[in-house]
Design a protein around this motif. Structure first.
Motif, PDB file in Angstrom:
ATOM      1  N   GLY A   1      -2.971   0.192  -3.767  1.00  0.00           N
ATOM      2  CA  GLY A   1      -3.837   0.676  -2.878  1.00  0.00           C
ATOM      3  C   GLY A   1      -3.757   2.023  -2.482  1.00  0.00           C
ATOM      4  O   GLY A   1      -2.397   2.470  -1.683  1.00  0.00           O
TER       5      GLY A   1
ATOM      6  N   LYS B   1       0.879  -1.001  -0.243  1.00  0.00           N
ATOM      7  CA  LYS B   1      -0.180  -0.111  -0.125  1.00  0.00           C
ATOM      8  C   LYS B   1       1.183   1.591  -0.429  1.00  0.00           C
ATOM      9  O   LYS B   1       1.846   1.356   0.440  1.00  0.00           O
TER      10      LYS B   1
ATOM     11  N   ALA C   1       0.484   5.802  -5.679  1.00  0.00           N
ATOM     12  CA  ALA C   1      -0.210   4.188  -5.528  1.00  0.00           C
ATOM     13  C   ALA C   1      -0.700   4.251  -7.066  1.00  0.00           C
ATOM     14  O   ALA C   1      -0.651   2.998  -7.470  1.00  0.00           O
ATOM     15  N   HIS C   2      -0.966   5.005  -7.537  1.00  0.00           N
ATOM     16  CA  HIS C   2      -1.698   4.719  -9.449  1.00  0.00           C
ATOM     17  C   HIS C   2      -0.197   4.458 -10.406  1.00  0.00           C
ATOM     18  O   HIS C   2      -0.700   3.482 -10.429  1.00  0.00           O
TER      19      HIS C   2
END
Length: 175
Positions: free
Chosen positions: A73, A51, A67-68
């Protein structure tokens, strides 16, 4: 890319003697924003995370984009009372009093490896609180990355004392 070219410095804000490092100019420039996010991603090339977490509020923008890019996530670390579900919190000291950061109680799974993102590290108090919060939730912050580091204020050392890898895109002396 020199990220500093996209950062506006505002003298004497929020009080006299402080140089405020404003990243809204970075975020508003397509090339600067893309370059900063790409650079944050490249700092951790090959690392294994479960994460990405971002500290309110600029950490949401940067952390969400990281994160993308990493296909992971995102976990928002918010100020107390801002999350709508069951939360766990971590209190930390401010210059005059205390504050609390929170995450949803189900935001991570036990053993999750977390990359923490924010725009700036100064004294490291908020970032340290986030690291301790994730540890209490069963996760492990492996690294913390920032666009700006105010090196004289000791935030890096504070996190490194917790065995957190600390990386930044640029550093400024002073406050």
């Amino acid at each position: 890319m020199d990220v500093k070219q996209f950062i506006r410095t505002i003298p004497d804000y929020p009080k006299e003697g402080i140089f405020f490092r404003d990243i809204t100019t970075l975020l508003g420039d397509a090339e600067g924003f893309r370059s900063a996010v790409d650079a944050l991603v490249q700092l951790h090339k090959g690392a294994k995370f479960d994460k990405v977490a971002g500290i309110e509020a600029h950490g949401f923008i940067l952390g969400g984009a990281v994160a993308h890019q990493l296909g992971l996530g995102f976990v928002p670390v918010r100020k107390k009372g801002k999350l709508p579900w069951t939360t766990i919190g971590q209190e930390y000291d401010l210059e005059y009093g205390t504050d609390t950061v929170e995450i949803h109680s189900d935001a991570i799974s036990a053993g999750d490896r977390i990359l923490l993102i924010d725009d700036l590290i100064a004294t490291g108090g908020t970032a340290e609180a986030a690291v301790k919060l994730f540890a209490r939730a069963g996760g492990n912050v492996l690294a913390a990355s920032f666009v700006i580091e105010l090196s004289e204020l000791g935030g890096r050392q504070r996190l490194e004392a917790l065995d957190i890898e600390v990386l930044s895109l640029c550093a400024y002396e002073g406050h």
